[in-house]
Design a protein around this motif. Structure first.
Motif, PDB file in Angstrom:
ATOM      1  N   HIS B 136       0.842  -1.201   0.000  1.00 44.00           N
ATOM      2  CA  HIS B 136       0.000   0.000   0.000  1.00 44.00           C
ATOM      3  C   HIS B 136       0.877   1.251   0.000  1.00 44.00           C
ATOM      4  CE1 HIS B 136      -3.594  -2.285   0.334  1.00 44.00           C
ATOM      5  NE2 HIS B 136      -3.414  -2.681   1.581  1.00 44.00           N
ATOM      6  N   THR B 139       2.307   1.701  -3.466  1.00 39.42           N
ATOM      7  CA  THR B 139       1.334   2.232  -4.431  1.00 39.42           C
ATOM      8  C   THR B 139       1.136   3.732  -4.220  1.00 39.42           C
ATOM      9  OG1 THR B 139       0.179   0.115  -4.486  1.00 39.42           O
ATOM     10  CG2 THR B 139      -1.046   2.027  -5.276  1.00 39.42           C
ATOM     11  N   LYS B 142       4.103   5.578  -5.634  1.00 43.00           N
ATOM     12  CA  LYS B 142       4.099   5.547  -7.105  1.00 43.00           C
ATOM     13  C   LYS B 142       3.077   6.554  -7.668  1.00 43.00           C
ATOM     14  CE  LYS B 142       3.934   2.159 -10.845  1.00 43.00           C
ATOM     15  NZ  LYS B 142       3.383   0.861 -11.253  1.00 43.00           N
ATOM     16  N   ALA B 143       1.910   6.608  -7.035  1.00 39.75           N
ATOM     17  CA  ALA B 143       0.873   7.534  -7.493  1.00 39.75           C
ATOM     18  C   ALA B 143       1.327   8.982  -7.311  1.00 39.75           C
ATOM     19  CB  ALA B 143      -0.427   7.288  -6.729  1.00 39.75           C
ATOM     20  N   ASN B 146       3.914  11.064  -9.832  1.00 43.90           N
ATOM     21  CA  ASN B 146       3.465  11.746 -11.043  1.00 43.90           C
ATOM     22  C   ASN B 146       3.016  13.169 -10.774  1.00 43.90           C
ATOM     23  OD1 ASN B 146       3.791   9.347 -12.443  1.00 43.90           O
ATOM     24  ND2 ASN B 146       1.697   8.680 -12.009  1.00 43.90           N
ATOM     25  N   ILE B 147       2.803  13.512  -9.523  1.00 45.02           N
ATOM     26  CA  ILE B 147       2.094  14.752  -9.187  1.00 45.02           C
ATOM     27  C   ILE B 147       3.002  15.801  -8.557  1.00 45.02           C
ATOM     28  CG2 ILE B 147       0.167  15.716  -7.839  1.00 45.02           C
ATOM     29  CD1 ILE B 147      -0.769  13.738 -10.003  1.00 45.02           C
ATOM     30  N   GLU B 168      -3.522  22.089 -10.064  1.00 46.71           N
ATOM     31  CA  GLU B 168      -4.855  21.473 -10.054  1.00 46.71           C
ATOM     32  C   GLU B 168      -4.808  19.949 -10.067  1.00 46.71           C
ATOM     33  OE1 GLU B 168      -8.000  24.067 -12.317  1.00 46.71           O
ATOM     34  OE2 GLU B 168      -6.082  24.161 -13.385  1.00 46.71           O
ATOM     35  N   ASP B 169      -3.598  19.379 -10.071  1.00 45.09           N
ATOM     36  CA  ASP B 169      -3.483  17.921 -10.059  1.00 45.09           C
ATOM     37  C   ASP B 169      -3.397  17.410  -8.628  1.00 45.09           C
ATOM     38  OD1 ASP B 169      -3.130  17.010 -12.922  1.00 45.09           O
ATOM     39  OD2 ASP B 169      -1.587  18.574 -12.823  1.00 45.09           O
ATOM     40  N   SER B 170      -4.085  16.320  -8.372  1.00 45.11           N
ATOM     41  CA  SER B 170      -3.950  15.712  -7.047  1.00 45.11           C
ATOM     42  C   SER B 170      -4.159  14.218  -7.148  1.00 45.11           C
ATOM     43  CB  SER B 170      -4.964  16.306  -6.070  1.00 45.11           C
ATOM     44  OG  SER B 170      -6.256  15.841  -6.387  1.00 45.11           O
ATOM     45  N   VAL B 171      -3.608  13.490  -6.188  1.00 43.94           N
ATOM     46  CA  VAL B 171      -3.846  12.063  -6.139  1.00 43.94           C
ATOM     47  C   VAL B 171      -3.905  11.638  -4.680  1.00 43.94           C
ATOM     48  CG1 VAL B 171      -1.444  11.262  -6.184  1.00 43.94           C
ATOM     49  CG2 VAL B 171      -3.236   9.850  -7.188  1.00 43.94           C
ATOM     50  N   LYS B 172      -4.763  10.679  -4.408  1.00 42.91           N
ATOM     51  CA  LYS B 172      -4.989  10.255  -3.032  1.00 42.91           C
ATOM     52  C   LYS B 172      -5.074   8.741  -2.997  1.00 42.91           C
ATOM     53  CE  LYS B 172      -9.134  10.766  -1.361  1.00 42.91           C
ATOM     54  NZ  LYS B 172     -10.397  11.439  -0.966  1.00 42.91           N
ATOM     55  N   LEU B 173      -4.379   8.124  -2.063  1.00 45.06           N
ATOM     56  CA  LEU B 173      -4.555   6.694  -1.809  1.00 45.06           C
ATOM     57  C   LEU B 173      -5.227   6.582  -0.447  1.00 45.06           C
ATOM     58  CD1 LEU B 173      -3.561   3.634  -2.565  1.00 45.06           C
ATOM     59  CD2 LEU B 173      -2.033   4.044  -0.642  1.00 45.06           C
ATOM     60  N   SER B 174      -6.372   5.921  -0.400  1.00 48.89           N
ATOM     61  CA  SER B 174      -7.103   5.771   0.861  1.00 48.89           C
ATOM     62  C   SER B 174      -7.158   4.311   1.251  1.00 48.89           C
ATOM     63  CB  SER B 174      -8.542   6.274   0.702  1.00 48.89           C
ATOM     64  OG  SER B 174      -8.547   7.598   0.236  1.00 48.89           O
ATOM     65  N   ILE B 175      -6.641   3.983   2.421  1.00 52.43           N
ATOM     66  CA  ILE B 175      -6.741   2.625   2.942  1.00 52.43           C
ATOM     67  C   ILE B 175      -7.664   2.683   4.156  1.00 52.43           C
ATOM     68  CG2 ILE B 175      -5.428   0.650   3.816  1.00 52.43           C
ATOM     69  CD1 ILE B 175      -4.686   1.407   0.940  1.00 52.43           C
ATOM     70  N   GLU B 179      -8.934  -2.321   5.871  1.00 50.26           N
ATOM     71  CA  GLU B 179      -7.839  -2.816   5.042  1.00 50.26           C
ATOM     72  C   GLU B 179      -6.492  -2.734   5.767  1.00 50.26           C
ATOM     73  OE1 GLU B 179      -8.722  -1.718   0.501  1.00 50.26           O
ATOM     74  OE2 GLU B 179      -9.175  -0.045   1.862  1.00 50.26           O
TER      75      GLU B 179
END
Lengths: 245, 245, 245
Positions: B136, B139, B142-143, B146-147, B168-175, B179
């Motif tokens: 996790h 990941t 890695k996400a 790019n940002i 204006e770019d964003s990325v979120k990993l939610s566990i 999980e």
């Protein structure tokens, strides 16, 4: 408004095909599916792609035009496996597209589409129509890359030929009529194309897929193939190079 | 004095983990095993590693401090397979360490350890303790790559989150809590870290291994995991970045 | 005149072996087969290769000397699979060689061989003769590449040794008499060689093949092995470096 769900591998195919021509494009999500059109900056090559709503797992859209930088979708897809389901969401008047896969949510800005041309696709009535496996076109391109920066494509009574030469080096790929899937040719034709453009287009073809090639002397070449189990259609046009005498 | 034998893959793990922080390090071989501590040149990240004598096939050592260039061990290990047995030998007052694997004997100079600091590990009492699978964290990194060049890590009542944004770019990993392997959180916390440092640390984690993450608002993040069948222990500390308002 | 057919993998072996020494070479197609000789531009290394007509599927030739740029054959072979049949054709007084595989026909210019020397191979009577598996030589080279730009090769009563050192770093590969395929040594010998040349030669050896190594103190090293099911013979000679005292 857009709310859709699609296999990652199909979205990846769309991105790869369009990226052979442009970096940014206008996605048109209509009620019955997605369509895209683009011309490369030098106006040498054109792509037209459509993907029916049946290619999606879920699909709901209405008049949504979204300008998107393709490398951002590409990077997002690298976080997924081919069989993962990706969701795409856009709320009217929002300035961001929301993509989701597994536990990841990525938001990317919508680009201004004012500068993105909506190219009109020329209607061409070309005298040659050949159906050929993608792998033959790929072999011909690979062979030519060692020799020159242009490639001649010709059809005659023997069959289909890809030819490159520079000084005393030359290479020829010959596919006989019997090795073609189909051929309809009312005359002999030979046209010359820039190898880098042609190579880019051919890269996005599945090697075991049948490609329809239409050709006329000193006319653009037209390549057509489908993807996404027949729910997606691609058409490439590439302008000819004038052969130096 | 040192005379030890170890599986190549365990020695490789040690080298990979320490290399995320420094290029040269002081190996402390004591009677009960190996220990290492290192701070990166910018004093942003710290690693502490211990490997019990039980992780070795044979182990005999007494107060041996050896300064070693990690890339030399790394290159030596590339001559071996993971399951090969490697021997390490050092005779007191000798200025070289001797490594053997299969038919190969490599000798490398012992570095002067005078300039290698022996960092004191701060005792931190952090309010958040989360156990999460390495994959996790990988990941999420890695996400984010790019940002942006920073990553926010937060824990709240929903679970664990890694978040990056730039313009204006964003990325979120939610566990989600479900999980996670375990969660003990007395408050909501969010801290910001330099992505390159965090990424380096996470690279050395086995993706199917449980990592213990301890977190406090604007405090260093503490990552802990074991290796070598539980005979090796690793602790990373990474200082937070101050969030610009 | 030349008209021959050969498995792509055998032609690829020929090209790889010769490319370790030169970029362009004179192919001598005689009635009983192919032979090549080449010296590198610095006159440090030499290769002699012969391939009997039995190594070909079909073979018909008479006094045909063809100067060829090896990278062009190399690129052509990348369009084939190892088990494909390649045909080579040359008509006397034509200035191009014609290669065919599958649907592809490539023509390449014949180079002027006037400037290509026909080296005379020195007759050496060397006191050491060792037969060793290619993989041992490859491991020794790989180990040395981390340490120095030269490699010492020695044979003594213990067996065969490859050794490199620079400052306080050193690495040694020891192959005992029992691990060698064969050894005939009338004296102890140690010679030094440039690692880059030696490494290039060793790269073209099959790792499970037996290589005959002949050695004499401060004499060239001679490496011999066969390929193409015994129908091809290769001999490399590499001049020694003078050891600095």
């Amino acid at each position: 408004m857009l709310k859709a769900e699609i296999k990652a591998e199909i979205l990846r195919d769309v991105v790869e095909i369009i990226q052979t021509i442009v970096d940014e494009v206008k996605f048109n999500f209509e009620e019955d599916g997605l369509s895209l059109k683009a011309v490369d900056p030098a106006h040498v090559a054109m792509v037209e792609l459509s993907l029916k709503k049946e290619a999606f797992i879920n699909y709901e859209a209405k008049d949504t035009e979204l300008g998107i930088a393709l490398n951002k979708i590409d990077q997002f897809l690298k976080l997924s496996s081919p069989s993962d389901n990706v969701t795409l969401e856009h709320v009217d008047d929002e300035n961001r597209l929301v993509l989701k896969v597994n536990n990841i949510t990525q938001k990317m800005p919508i680009l201004d589409t004012a500068g993105m041309t909506d190219p009109s696709v020329p209607q061409l009535d070309l005298p040659i129509n050949v159906k050929i496996l993608g792998k033959h076109l790929q072999t011909g391109v690979k062979a030519s890359q060692n020799i020159a920066d242009h490639i001649a494509i010709s059809v005659n009574k023997e069959g289909f030929e890809m030819f490159s030469e520079e000084d005393e080096d030359s290479v020829k790929l010959s596919i006989s009529k019997e090795e073609l899937e189909e051929i309809a040719a009312s005359e002999d034709v030979r046209s010359l194309f820039a190898l880098d453009y042609f190579s880019n287009m051919i890269k996005s073809v599945d090697s075991n897929k049948v490609v329809t090639v239409e050709l006329g002397k000193d006319y653009p070449i037209k390549l057509q193939f489908d993807f996404a189990d027949g729910n997606g259609q691609v058409m490439f046009l590439l302008a000819p190079r004038i052969e130096s005498a």
